[in-house]
Motif scaffolding. Structure first.
Motif, PDB file in Angstrom:
ATOM      1  N   LEU A   1      25.046  17.924 -37.071  1.00  0.00           N
ATOM      2  CA  LEU A   1      24.543  18.051 -38.406  1.00  0.00           C
ATOM      3  C   LEU A   1      23.307  18.207 -38.639  1.00  0.00           C
ATOM      4  CD1 LEU A   1      27.615  15.901 -40.277  1.00  0.00           C
ATOM      5  CD2 LEU A   1      27.590  18.249 -39.991  1.00  0.00           C
ATOM      6  N   PRO A   2      22.518  19.385 -38.442  1.00  0.00           N
ATOM      7  CA  PRO A   2      21.252  19.400 -38.518  1.00  0.00           C
ATOM      8  C   PRO A   2      20.553  19.688 -39.916  1.00  0.00           C
ATOM      9  CG  PRO A   2      22.001  21.484 -37.655  1.00  0.00           C
ATOM     10  CD  PRO A   2      23.230  20.606 -37.918  1.00  0.00           C
ATOM     11  N   GLU A   3      21.306  19.745 -40.813  1.00  0.00           N
ATOM     12  CA  GLU A   3      21.136  20.027 -42.212  1.00  0.00           C
ATOM     13  C   GLU A   3      19.502  19.372 -42.817  1.00  0.00           C
ATOM     14  OE1 GLU A   3      25.337  21.044 -42.218  1.00  0.00           O
ATOM     15  OE2 GLU A   3      23.995  19.292 -41.387  1.00  0.00           O
TER      16      GLU A   3
ATOM     17  N   LEU B   1      35.773  11.271 -38.717  1.00  0.00           N
ATOM     18  CA  LEU B   1      34.880  10.528 -37.605  1.00  0.00           C
ATOM     19  C   LEU B   1      34.618   9.386 -38.210  1.00  0.00           C
ATOM     20  CD1 LEU B   1      32.640  13.798 -37.240  1.00  0.00           C
ATOM     21  CD2 LEU B   1      34.222  12.994 -35.410  1.00  0.00           C
ATOM     22  N   PRO B   2      34.259   8.436 -37.438  1.00  0.00           N
ATOM     23  CA  PRO B   2      33.603   7.128 -37.768  1.00  0.00           C
ATOM     24  C   PRO B   2      32.373   7.433 -38.381  1.00  0.00           C
ATOM     25  CG  PRO B   2      34.363   7.034 -35.265  1.00  0.00           C
ATOM     26  CD  PRO B   2      34.206   8.477 -35.764  1.00  0.00           C
TER      27      PRO B   2
ATOM     28  N   LEU C   1      29.154   9.964 -37.995  1.00  0.00           N
ATOM     29  CA  LEU C   1      28.550  10.615 -38.755  1.00  0.00           C
ATOM     30  C   LEU C   1      27.187  10.730 -39.393  1.00  0.00           C
ATOM     31  CD1 LEU C   1      29.771  13.159 -40.422  1.00  0.00           C
ATOM     32  CD2 LEU C   1      30.533  11.550 -42.186  1.00  0.00           C
ATOM     33  N   LYS C   2      26.698   9.405 -39.758  1.00  0.00           N
ATOM     34  CA  LYS C   2      25.373   8.920 -39.765  1.00  0.00           C
ATOM     35  C   LYS C   2      24.534   9.245 -38.687  1.00  0.00           C
ATOM     36  CE  LYS C   2      26.298   5.498 -43.293  1.00  0.00           C
ATOM     37  NZ  LYS C   2      26.277   4.182 -43.698  1.00  0.00           N
ATOM     38  N   GLU C   3      24.897   9.211 -37.554  1.00  0.00           N
ATOM     39  CA  GLU C   3      24.082   9.355 -36.160  1.00  0.00           C
ATOM     40  C   GLU C   3      23.606  10.986 -36.174  1.00  0.00           C
ATOM     41  OE1 GLU C   3      24.388   9.155 -31.573  1.00  0.00           O
ATOM     42  OE2 GLU C   3      25.703   8.040 -32.675  1.00  0.00           O
ATOM     43  N   MET C   4      24.661  11.635 -36.667  1.00  0.00           N
ATOM     44  CA  MET C   4      24.206  13.277 -36.743  1.00  0.00           C
ATOM     45  C   MET C   4      23.522  13.527 -37.847  1.00  0.00           C
ATOM     46  SD  MET C   4      27.646  15.073 -35.322  1.00  0.00           S
ATOM     47  CE  MET C   4      28.751  14.236 -36.389  1.00  0.00           C
TER      48      MET C   4
END
Length: 255
Positions: free
Chosen positions: A131-133, A152-153, A157-160
């Motif tokens: 998720l590169p936004e 997703l955990p 999700l935050k990692e991405m």
């Protein structure tokens, strides 16, 4: 010329993103074509399973084409680009037929949100998701913080989304987001689709609706749809329609 093709093979339909020069990045015409294909497939009883994939081996979809939205005024960006994309992805998510995202390559941003709108996912061994936004000054806009948060955990999700990390196929499969990882994901997806095509289409449709009610996907509409389906098969519905046509008082049996 269309950049999203609809291919039919027996009871299996494939929606194929065909913009490999831009790694299958999505623009407005492509979104509209996905919407049109979903509308058409919803009306086809001969189609039992729908696959969504991209052309090539580099990318399933790397998100939204920056040139398609970069010049939009803020209000239009929010009202049309984001909300239209949401509506179209929701249509795919709520398609009555089982859907499989065939992740033939890297799956980033809006591409990941598109994949999340399918029921299951099959992924190429060397592919990654991301998720590169935030790297271009925007936020996930097509359910990346909503539908993906159910799948997703939260730390992943935050990692991405917050740290810009890309996640490899093996790791994402271990979390259940991906059903299978393979060098030839389409071959695996077609095997899964062949089995699904043998199942009762009405049973799979209702089961999908029940699961979506449980997880909160379009819950209000689905509750009313399930109730309406039950009444549609009842003697009372037949009697009610007949009585209305014959201009008489209905004699309901409760069956």
């Amino acid at each position: 010329m269309s950049a999203v093709h609809l291919e039919i093979q027996g009871a299996v339909a494939t929606i194929r993103l065909d913009n490999p020069a831009k790694l299958n990045a999505l623009d407005v015409p492509m979104l509209q074509q996905i919407d049109q294909h979903c509308q058409a497939l919803e009306l086809r009883d001969d189609i039992r399973v729908v696959l969504v994939t991209g052309t090539g081996t580099k990318a399933f979809c790397t998100g939204a084409d920056i040139k398609a939205w970069a010049s939009l005024p803020p209000a239009q960006f929010a009202r049309s680009w984001v909300r239209d994309g949401h509506r179209i992805f929701d249509r795919l998510a709520r398609l009555s037929k089982p859907t499989i995202a065939v992740l033939n390559g890297h799956t980033f941003g809006g591409g990941l949100e598109l994949a999340a709108a399918c029921d299951i996912r099959v992924m190429r061994t060397k592919a990654r998701i991301a998720l590169p936004e935030a790297g271009v000054g925007i936020v996930p806009g097509w359910s990346g913080t909503q539908r993906l948060a159910r799948l997703l955990p939260e730390p992943l999700l935050k990692e991405m989304a917050l740290f810009g990390r890309q996640i490899e196929a093996g790791r994402i499969q271990s979390l259940g987001f991906v059903a299978e990882v393979a060098d030839e994901p389409m071959d695996v997806a077609l095997e899964i689709a062949a089995r699904a095509a043998e199942l009762s289409p009405r049973a799979t449709e209702i089961t999908k609706n029940m699961i979506h009610v449980g997880v909160g996907e379009d819950r209000p509409a689905l509750i009313e749809a399930l109730g309406s389906a039950a009444m549609g098969a009842s003697d009372d519905r037949t009697e009610g329609v007949s009585a209305f046509s014959e201009k008489r008082t209905p004699d309901f049996s409760g069956r």
